[in-house]
Each structure stands twice: as structure tokens, then as C-alpha cells.
Scaffold this motif. Sequence first.
Motif, PDB file in Angstrom:
ATOM      1  N   LEU A  50       0.864  -1.250   0.085  1.00 49.24           N
ATOM      2  CA  LEU A  50      -0.167   0.038   0.062  1.00 49.24           C
ATOM      3  C   LEU A  50       0.951   1.277   0.219  1.00 49.24           C
ATOM      4  O   LEU A  50       0.462   2.080  -0.547  1.00 49.24           O
ATOM      5  CB  LEU A  50      -0.832   0.075   1.179  1.00 49.24           C
ATOM      6  CG  LEU A  50      -2.135  -0.956   1.173  1.00 49.24           C
ATOM      7  CD1 LEU A  50      -2.702  -0.888   2.505  1.00 49.24           C
ATOM      8  CD2 LEU A  50      -3.028  -0.720  -0.126  1.00 49.24           C
ATOM      9  N   GLY A  51       2.046   1.395   0.794  1.00 45.57           N
ATOM     10  CA  GLY A  51       2.888   2.288   0.856  1.00 45.57           C
ATOM     11  C   GLY A  51       3.239   2.735  -0.572  1.00 45.57           C
ATOM     12  O   GLY A  51       3.564   4.136  -1.009  1.00 45.57           O
ATOM     13  N   VAL A  52       3.925   1.695  -1.254  1.00 41.18           N
ATOM     14  CA  VAL A  52       4.382   1.800  -2.589  1.00 41.18           C
ATOM     15  C   VAL A  52       3.211   2.608  -3.506  1.00 41.18           C
ATOM     16  O   VAL A  52       3.499   3.317  -4.179  1.00 41.18           O
ATOM     17  CB  VAL A  52       4.797   0.645  -3.317  1.00 41.18           C
ATOM     18  CG1 VAL A  52       5.161   0.577  -4.781  1.00 41.18           C
ATOM     19  CG2 VAL A  52       6.075   0.021  -2.621  1.00 41.18           C
ATOM     20  N   PHE A  53       1.993   2.140  -3.458  1.00 36.87           N
ATOM     21  CA  PHE A  53       0.845   2.815  -4.309  1.00 36.87           C
ATOM     22  C   PHE A  53       0.743   4.189  -3.863  1.00 36.87           C
ATOM     23  O   PHE A  53       0.377   4.951  -4.748  1.00 36.87           O
ATOM     24  CB  PHE A  53      -0.359   2.009  -3.874  1.00 36.87           C
ATOM     25  CG  PHE A  53      -0.325   0.634  -4.936  1.00 36.87           C
ATOM     26  CD1 PHE A  53      -0.517   0.783  -6.234  1.00 36.87           C
ATOM     27  CD2 PHE A  53      -0.476  -0.636  -4.593  1.00 36.87           C
ATOM     28  CE1 PHE A  53      -0.587  -0.286  -7.097  1.00 36.87           C
ATOM     29  CE2 PHE A  53      -0.353  -1.749  -5.298  1.00 36.87           C
ATOM     30  CZ  PHE A  53      -0.388  -1.602  -6.581  1.00 36.87           C
ATOM     31  N   VAL A  54       0.682   4.502  -2.382  1.00 33.10           N
ATOM     32  CA  VAL A  54       0.613   5.765  -1.832  1.00 33.10           C
ATOM     33  C   VAL A  54       1.737   6.542  -2.867  1.00 33.10           C
ATOM     34  O   VAL A  54       1.311   7.778  -3.325  1.00 33.10           O
ATOM     35  CB  VAL A  54       0.553   5.787  -0.420  1.00 33.10           C
ATOM     36  CG1 VAL A  54       0.853   7.283   0.130  1.00 33.10           C
ATOM     37  CG2 VAL A  54      -0.269   5.033   0.122  1.00 33.10           C
ATOM     38  N   PHE A  55       2.715   6.101  -2.432  1.00 38.05           N
ATOM     39  CA  PHE A  55       3.964   7.021  -3.232  1.00 38.05           C
ATOM     40  C   PHE A  55       3.746   7.094  -4.785  1.00 38.05           C
ATOM     41  O   PHE A  55       3.865   8.300  -5.381  1.00 38.05           O
ATOM     42  CB  PHE A  55       5.495   6.360  -3.045  1.00 38.05           C
ATOM     43  CG  PHE A  55       6.439   6.954  -3.501  1.00 38.05           C
ATOM     44  CD1 PHE A  55       6.907   8.356  -3.324  1.00 38.05           C
ATOM     45  CD2 PHE A  55       6.994   6.442  -4.830  1.00 38.05           C
ATOM     46  CE1 PHE A  55       7.734   9.046  -3.957  1.00 38.05           C
ATOM     47  CE2 PHE A  55       8.229   7.259  -5.506  1.00 38.05           C
ATOM     48  CZ  PHE A  55       8.298   8.237  -5.248  1.00 38.05           C
ATOM     49  N   LEU A  56       3.310   6.008  -5.392  1.00 35.43           N
ATOM     50  CA  LEU A  56       3.319   6.387  -6.899  1.00 35.43           C
ATOM     51  C   LEU A  56       2.117   7.236  -7.387  1.00 35.43           C
ATOM     52  O   LEU A  56       2.184   7.820  -8.073  1.00 35.43           O
ATOM     53  CB  LEU A  56       2.954   4.837  -7.394  1.00 35.43           C
ATOM     54  CG  LEU A  56       4.212   3.805  -7.574  1.00 35.43           C
ATOM     55  CD1 LEU A  56       3.999   2.572  -8.041  1.00 35.43           C
ATOM     56  CD2 LEU A  56       5.412   4.594  -8.261  1.00 35.43           C
ATOM     57  N   ILE A  57       0.934   7.129  -6.496  1.00 35.68           N
ATOM     58  CA  ILE A  57      -0.144   8.097  -6.869  1.00 35.68           C
ATOM     59  C   ILE A  57       0.428   9.462  -6.606  1.00 35.68           C
ATOM     60  O   ILE A  57       0.081  10.460  -7.320  1.00 35.68           O
ATOM     61  CB  ILE A  57      -1.289   7.830  -5.823  1.00 35.68           C
ATOM     62  CG1 ILE A  57      -1.935   6.519  -6.582  1.00 35.68           C
ATOM     63  CG2 ILE A  57      -2.085   8.784  -5.760  1.00 35.68           C
ATOM     64  CD1 ILE A  57      -2.992   5.778  -5.318  1.00 35.68           C
ATOM     65  N   ALA A  58       0.956   9.602  -5.508  1.00 40.53           N
ATOM     66  CA  ALA A  58       1.484  11.094  -5.124  1.00 40.53           C
ATOM     67  C   ALA A  58       2.477  11.555  -6.181  1.00 40.53           C
ATOM     68  O   ALA A  58       2.297  12.802  -6.578  1.00 40.53           O
ATOM     69  CB  ALA A  58       2.320  10.966  -3.764  1.00 40.53           C
ATOM     70  N   LEU A  59       3.420  10.684  -6.569  1.00 35.73           N
ATOM     71  CA  LEU A  59       4.410  11.348  -7.409  1.00 35.73           C
ATOM     72  C   LEU A  59       3.788  11.408  -9.023  1.00 35.73           C
ATOM     73  O   LEU A  59       3.943  12.452  -9.566  1.00 35.73           O
ATOM     74  CB  LEU A  59       5.611  10.207  -7.709  1.00 35.73           C
ATOM     75  CG  LEU A  59       6.592  10.456  -8.694  1.00 35.73           C
ATOM     76  CD1 LEU A  59       7.271  11.608  -8.168  1.00 35.73           C
ATOM     77  CD2 LEU A  59       7.557   9.106  -8.810  1.00 35.73           C
ATOM     78  N   ALA A  60       2.845  10.401  -9.475  1.00 32.76           N
ATOM     79  CA  ALA A  60       1.917  10.858 -10.679  1.00 32.76           C
ATOM     80  C   ALA A  60       1.151  12.082 -10.448  1.00 32.76           C
ATOM     81  O   ALA A  60       1.489  12.944 -11.717  1.00 32.76           O
ATOM     82  CB  ALA A  60       1.291   9.652 -10.960  1.00 32.76           C
ATOM     83  N   TRP A  61       0.884  12.329  -9.431  1.00 35.44           N
ATOM     84  CA  TRP A  61      -0.082  13.708  -9.717  1.00 35.44           C
ATOM     85  C   TRP A  61       1.015  14.664  -9.426  1.00 35.44           C
ATOM     86  O   TRP A  61       1.032  15.697 -10.085  1.00 35.44           O
ATOM     87  CB  TRP A  61      -0.791  13.633  -8.038  1.00 35.44           C
ATOM     88  CG  TRP A  61      -1.462  15.082  -7.853  1.00 35.44           C
ATOM     89  CD1 TRP A  61      -2.324  15.573  -8.456  1.00 35.44           C
ATOM     90  CD2 TRP A  61      -0.832  15.810  -6.975  1.00 35.44           C
ATOM     91  NE1 TRP A  61      -2.567  16.993  -7.770  1.00 35.44           N
ATOM     92  CE2 TRP A  61      -1.841  16.925  -6.726  1.00 35.44           C
ATOM     93  CE3 TRP A  61       0.002  15.861  -5.841  1.00 35.44           C
ATOM     94  CZ2 TRP A  61      -1.594  17.850  -5.936  1.00 35.44           C
ATOM     95  CZ3 TRP A  61       0.150  16.964  -4.824  1.00 35.44           C
ATOM     96  CH2 TRP A  61      -0.578  18.009  -5.030  1.00 35.44           C
ATOM     97  N   ALA A  62       2.086  14.675  -8.588  1.00 39.42           N
ATOM     98  CA  ALA A  62       2.993  15.841  -8.479  1.00 39.42           C
ATOM     99  C   ALA A  62       3.741  15.931 -10.038  1.00 39.42           C
ATOM    100  O   ALA A  62       3.847  17.272 -10.229  1.00 39.42           O
ATOM    101  CB  ALA A  62       4.034  15.578  -7.679  1.00 39.42           C
ATOM    102  N   LEU A  63       3.915  14.919 -10.650  1.00 36.25           N
ATOM    103  CA  LEU A  63       4.401  15.439 -12.047  1.00 36.25           C
ATOM    104  C   LEU A  63       3.468  15.728 -12.940  1.00 36.25           C
ATOM    105  O   LEU A  63       4.113  16.365 -13.937  1.00 36.25           O
ATOM    106  CB  LEU A  63       4.898  14.178 -12.366  1.00 36.25           C
ATOM    107  CG  LEU A  63       6.355  13.563 -11.716  1.00 36.25           C
ATOM    108  CD1 LEU A  63       6.552  12.018 -12.138  1.00 36.25           C
ATOM    109  CD2 LEU A  63       7.550  14.300 -12.062  1.00 36.25           C
ATOM    110  N   THR A  64       2.130  15.767 -12.849  1.00 34.04           N
ATOM    111  CA  THR A  64       1.253  16.132 -13.836  1.00 34.04           C
ATOM    112  C   THR A  64       0.151  17.202 -13.530  1.00 34.04           C
ATOM    113  O   THR A  64      -0.383  17.575 -14.421  1.00 34.04           O
ATOM    114  CB  THR A  64       0.401  14.838 -14.300  1.00 34.04           C
ATOM    115  OG1 THR A  64      -0.289  14.699 -13.071  1.00 34.04           O
ATOM    116  CG2 THR A  64       1.061  13.626 -14.806  1.00 34.04           C
ATOM    117  N   VAL A  65       0.555  17.890 -12.382  1.00 32.43           N
ATOM    118  CA  VAL A  65      -0.235  18.838 -12.052  1.00 32.43           C
ATOM    119  C   VAL A  65       0.282  20.181 -12.804  1.00 32.43           C
ATOM    120  O   VAL A  65       1.583  20.449 -12.783  1.00 32.43           O
ATOM    121  CB  VAL A  65      -0.023  19.282 -10.521  1.00 32.43           C
ATOM    122  CG1 VAL A  65      -0.749  20.891 -10.141  1.00 32.43           C
ATOM    123  CG2 VAL A  65      -0.905  18.382  -9.717  1.00 32.43           C
ATOM    124  N   PRO A  66      -0.560  20.719 -13.691  1.00 35.28           N
ATOM    125  CA  PRO A  66      -0.048  21.969 -14.345  1.00 35.28           C
ATOM    126  C   PRO A  66       0.343  23.051 -13.481  1.00 35.28           C
ATOM    127  O   PRO A  66      -0.183  23.270 -12.257  1.00 35.28           O
ATOM    128  CB  PRO A  66      -1.265  22.307 -15.220  1.00 35.28           C
ATOM    129  CG  PRO A  66      -2.390  21.330 -15.102  1.00 35.28           C
ATOM    130  CD  PRO A  66      -1.909  20.610 -13.836  1.00 35.28           C
TER     131      PRO A  66
END
Length: 151
Positions: free
Chosen positions: A94-110
Motif C-alpha cells: 500500500l505504501g508503494v501505491f501511495v507513493f506512486l499516486i503522489a508522484l504521478a499527481w505531482a508530475l502532472t499537475v499543471p
Amino acid sequence: MAVIPGAATGSGMQRVRLAPLVAIAGCLLVGVVLAVPYLFFETAPGTTVDLYYGSGAVNPLVGGALALVATIILAAGREERTDPLLAAGVGLALGVFVFLIALAWALTVPDDVYVGISTSDLGKQHRWFVALVALAPPAASAWWARTLGVL
């Protein structure tokens, strides 16, 4: 009571209890950091923050929900209400998924989504802080799994 490798000595037992506590604190910190925009950013009530979180590839609040689920599982494993080995593994996943979600969001927020949020640097760096904090749950869960002899 489950037999845990490395738990026979005093220092081994402390590590077995400390690692999940750090993972739990990391999960809770993810939730706190995700709440910051609702509490401190200068916004119109409930509109701009929703746009901010909804403008990336995935909403980071999904990761926050997973972090809260991981908190419950990690706490149950720490108190041996659930098998600690299972709890460490689920916490890691679950921690890996939390990190991947946060990273994907951080990289794609305009970058232009910050206009209505705040002119401070805190507002512009918040997404990276979310991604950084989201590293704590998988790192501490991996530490716990290693302490238990799984990794």
C-alpha cells in the motif's frame, strides 16, 4: 503470540516495535500534508483546492485514503492482532501505491493551477512535499519487513 525473528533480544524487540510505528506516523503525515491546502491556502471555499487536487493524472486523495487503510493494517500488525509479517507486506504494498499516486499527481499537475491557490512558495512546493512525505510509509514498512526477516 507469533514468533518473530530478531525479537528475542531487547534491541531486536525495540526495532520490531519502532519500524511499524514510524510507518504509521508516515501514513498519518501523508493525510496531514494533504489537508494543508484546505486549511491554509487562500482559496474560495471548496473550489480551488478541488481543482488543484483534480488536475493531475490521479487525485492524491486516493493515495491519502490508501494511507489511512495502511495505518489500520500496520497498527493491527504492530499490536499482533494480525500477523506482523502479513501486515508488513501489505503496508509495503500500500505504501508503494501511495507513493506512486503522489508522484504521478505531482508530475502532472499543471503550473497554472496555482494561480488561485496562493502566491507563496509553500503553495508551489506543496506537491513535491506530498511526494516526499509519501516515501515514508513504504520505506518504514520495508524496514519493518527487513527487521522481521522477510526482505
